[in-house]
Motif scaffolding. Sequence first.
Motif, PDB file in Angstrom:
ATOM      1  N   MET A   1     -27.048 -32.758  32.758  1.00 36.33           N
ATOM      2  CA  MET A   1     -27.243 -31.408  32.239  1.00 36.33           C
ATOM      3  C   MET A   1     -28.266 -30.672  33.088  1.00 36.33           C
ATOM      4  N   SER A   2     -27.907 -29.463  33.563  1.00 32.89           N
ATOM      5  CA  SER A   2     -28.792 -28.651  34.385  1.00 32.89           C
ATOM      6  C   SER A   2     -29.288 -27.469  33.562  1.00 32.89           C
ATOM      7  N   ARG A   3     -30.574 -27.514  33.187  1.00 36.60           N
ATOM      8  CA  ARG A   3     -31.160 -26.453  32.359  1.00 36.60           C
ATOM      9  C   ARG A   3     -32.013 -25.537  33.221  1.00 36.60           C
ATOM     10  N   ALA A   4     -31.960 -24.235  32.928  1.00 41.43           N
ATOM     11  CA  ALA A   4     -32.814 -23.260  33.594  1.00 41.43           C
ATOM     12  C   ALA A   4     -33.091 -22.126  32.626  1.00 41.43           C
ATOM     13  N   LEU A   5     -34.075 -21.308  32.955  1.00 38.98           N
ATOM     14  CA  LEU A   5     -34.443 -20.159  32.133  1.00 38.98           C
ATOM     15  C   LEU A   5     -34.329 -18.899  32.968  1.00 38.98           C
ATOM     16  N   ILE A   6     -33.695 -17.887  32.427  1.00 37.78           N
ATOM     17  CA  ILE A   6     -33.614 -16.590  33.088  1.00 37.78           C
ATOM     18  C   ILE A   6     -34.630 -15.679  32.414  1.00 37.78           C
ATOM     19  N   LEU A   7     -35.551 -15.145  33.202  1.00 40.07           N
ATOM     20  CA  LEU A   7     -36.732 -14.468  32.653  1.00 40.07           C
ATOM     21  C   LEU A   7     -36.869 -13.060  33.213  1.00 40.07           C
ATOM     22  N   ASP A   8     -37.450 -12.177  32.380  1.00 47.46           N
ATOM     23  CA  ASP A   8     -37.794 -10.833  32.831  1.00 47.46           C
ATOM     24  C   ASP A   8     -39.043 -10.374  32.100  1.00 47.46           C
ATOM     25  N   THR A   9     -39.821  -9.545  32.757  1.00 48.12           N
ATOM     26  CA  THR A   9     -40.999  -8.945  32.132  1.00 48.12           C
ATOM     27  C   THR A   9     -40.921  -7.427  32.283  1.00 48.12           C
ATOM     28  N   ASP A  20     -52.861  -3.384  35.714  1.00 49.90           N
ATOM     29  CA  ASP A  20     -51.605  -3.362  34.971  1.00 49.90           C
ATOM     30  C   ASP A  20     -51.386  -4.692  34.260  1.00 49.90           C
ATOM     31  N   ARG A  21     -50.690  -4.622  33.115  1.00 49.73           N
ATOM     32  CA  ARG A  21     -50.520  -5.795  32.262  1.00 49.73           C
ATOM     33  C   ARG A  21     -49.056  -5.945  31.831  1.00 49.73           C
ATOM     34  N   VAL A  22     -48.737  -7.134  31.363  1.00 50.47           N
ATOM     35  CA  VAL A  22     -47.417  -7.422  30.800  1.00 50.47           C
ATOM     36  C   VAL A  22     -47.363  -6.883  29.374  1.00 50.47           C
ATOM     37  N   LEU A  23     -46.256  -6.224  29.021  1.00 44.34           N
ATOM     38  CA  LEU A  23     -46.093  -5.753  27.643  1.00 44.34           C
ATOM     39  C   LEU A  23     -44.812  -6.270  26.971  1.00 44.34           C
ATOM     40  N   GLU A  24     -43.960  -6.944  27.739  1.00 48.82           N
ATOM     41  CA  GLU A  24     -42.755  -7.545  27.164  1.00 48.82           C
ATOM     42  C   GLU A  24     -42.340  -8.734  28.021  1.00 48.82           C
ATOM     43  N   VAL A  25     -41.968  -9.824  27.359  1.00 44.59           N
ATOM     44  CA  VAL A  25     -41.427 -11.006  28.046  1.00 44.59           C
ATOM     45  C   VAL A  25     -40.162 -11.439  27.320  1.00 44.59           C
ATOM     46  N   ALA A  26     -39.123 -11.714  28.093  1.00 44.87           N
ATOM     47  CA  ALA A  26     -37.880 -12.220  27.518  1.00 44.87           C
ATOM     48  C   ALA A  26     -37.341 -13.311  28.426  1.00 44.87           C
ATOM     49  N   ALA A  27     -36.713 -14.308  27.819  1.00 44.74           N
ATOM     50  CA  ALA A  27     -36.083 -15.379  28.590  1.00 44.74           C
ATOM     51  C   ALA A  27     -34.919 -15.934  27.778  1.00 44.74           C
ATOM     52  N   ILE A  28     -33.855 -16.321  28.475  1.00 46.31           N
ATOM     53  CA  ILE A  28     -32.744 -17.007  27.823  1.00 46.31           C
ATOM     54  C   ILE A  28     -32.540 -18.352  28.491  1.00 46.31           C
ATOM     55  N   GLU A  29     -32.024 -19.290  27.726  1.00 45.12           N
ATOM     56  CA  GLU A  29     -31.745 -20.634  28.235  1.00 45.12           C
ATOM     57  C   GLU A  29     -30.305 -20.694  28.731  1.00 45.12           C
ATOM     58  N   VAL A  30     -30.122 -21.279  29.932  1.00 45.04           N
ATOM     59  CA  VAL A  30     -28.780 -21.549  30.438  1.00 45.04           C
ATOM     60  C   VAL A  30     -28.680 -23.038  30.757  1.00 45.04           C
ATOM     61  N   VAL A  31     -27.553 -23.616  30.426  1.00 43.96           N
ATOM     62  CA  VAL A  31     -27.279 -25.013  30.738  1.00 43.96           C
ATOM     63  C   VAL A  31     -25.961 -25.051  31.499  1.00 43.96           C
ATOM     64  N   ASN A  32     -25.984 -25.669  32.678  1.00 47.75           N
ATOM     65  CA  ASN A  32     -24.817 -25.657  33.564  1.00 47.75           C
ATOM     66  C   ASN A  32     -24.330 -24.227  33.802  1.00 47.75           C
ATOM     67  N   LEU A  33     -25.295 -23.328  34.014  1.00 47.47           N
ATOM     68  CA  LEU A  33     -25.084 -21.917  34.349  1.00 47.47           C
ATOM     69  C   LEU A  33     -24.676 -21.047  33.168  1.00 47.47           C
ATOM     70  N   MET A  34     -24.421 -21.625  31.999  1.00 48.82           N
ATOM     71  CA  MET A  34     -23.922 -20.854  30.868  1.00 48.82           C
ATOM     72  C   MET A  34     -24.997 -20.674  29.803  1.00 48.82           C
ATOM     73  N   LEU A 165     -24.407 -16.246  37.187  1.00 48.81           N
ATOM     74  CA  LEU A 165     -23.180 -17.040  37.169  1.00 48.81           C
ATOM     75  C   LEU A 165     -22.265 -16.609  38.313  1.00 48.81           C
ATOM     76  N   GLU A 166     -22.141 -15.294  38.531  1.00 50.47           N
ATOM     77  CA  GLU A 166     -21.290 -14.805  39.616  1.00 50.47           C
ATOM     78  C   GLU A 166     -21.861 -15.194  40.984  1.00 50.47           C
ATOM     79  N   LEU A 167     -23.177 -15.094  41.144  1.00 51.61           N
ATOM     80  CA  LEU A 167     -23.801 -15.455  42.418  1.00 51.61           C
ATOM     81  C   LEU A 167     -23.640 -16.942  42.731  1.00 51.61           C
ATOM     82  N   MET A 168     -23.512 -17.738  41.685  1.00 52.80           N
ATOM     83  CA  MET A 168     -23.337 -19.183  41.871  1.00 52.80           C
ATOM     84  C   MET A 168     -21.874 -19.589  41.974  1.00 52.80           C
ATOM     85  N   GLY A 169     -20.984 -18.622  42.000  1.00 57.67           N
ATOM     86  CA  GLY A 169     -19.575 -18.944  42.191  1.00 57.67           C
ATOM     87  C   GLY A 169     -18.658 -18.417  41.122  1.00 57.67           C
TER      88      GLY A 169
END
Length: 231
Positions: A1-9, A20-34, A165-169
């Motif tokens: 299983m390949s786990r990664a997190l996609i993050l944005d601030t 300047d400071r961070v005012l929002e953080v979001a991340a989603i979990e992807v496993v095997n790119l999904m 997902l598209e960039l990975m194929g």
Amino acid sequence: MSRALILDTETTGLDPATGDRVLEVAAIEVVNLMPTGRHFHRLINPERDVPPEASKVHGFTASMLADKPLFAAILPELLEFLGDDPVIAHNAPFDFKFLDYEFDRCGTPRIPRSRMVDTLEMAKKRFPGLPNSLDALCRRFGIDLSARTTHNALLDVQLLGQVYLELMGGKQPGLALATTLGGSRSGLAATAGPVARTPRPIVNTAEEMERHAAFVGKLKDPVWAGLDAAP
């Protein structure tokens, strides 16, 4: 299983070195790119004003964030969600620069750069010389942008998950269309090996052969005219 997190601030500006400071953080979990459906999302009190030019980008004002927790309060939960897995972001050095600053303020070790995956760099290598913003990539890959009226971190990571997902194929590894015993497509299933295929040779009709011969006869010295006679 390949786990990664996609993050944005989202931030109050462009440089933590100037306050300047961070005012929002979001991340989603992807496993095997999904995406798995697990996500992390927090609004944060930046402990300072939000300049109008920044509000135009993400839509947040200081008054909207005044009752939100400080970064130090959300940090333990963020670290637990990120774990030790790769962290994917678009223009990742920007997000990591701000996270470094916030982590330093809290006395917490920074996320190692070895875990950083920058989709902007991936896109530049795949589409050199073309616009490679998140919006441009979504349009290029046919990803719906209708909900993106401002730079909302949670929406952005959801869009970036599709772009990644598209960039990975463009296909989840190990998946293929499954076929039931009745021959109908039933969904996605893991492939165990090569699929046996039955050859289907194309046989020309006599009429087609005659029409082809007539066409070739109109050509001047066709190079393939003597192939049938070749040993």
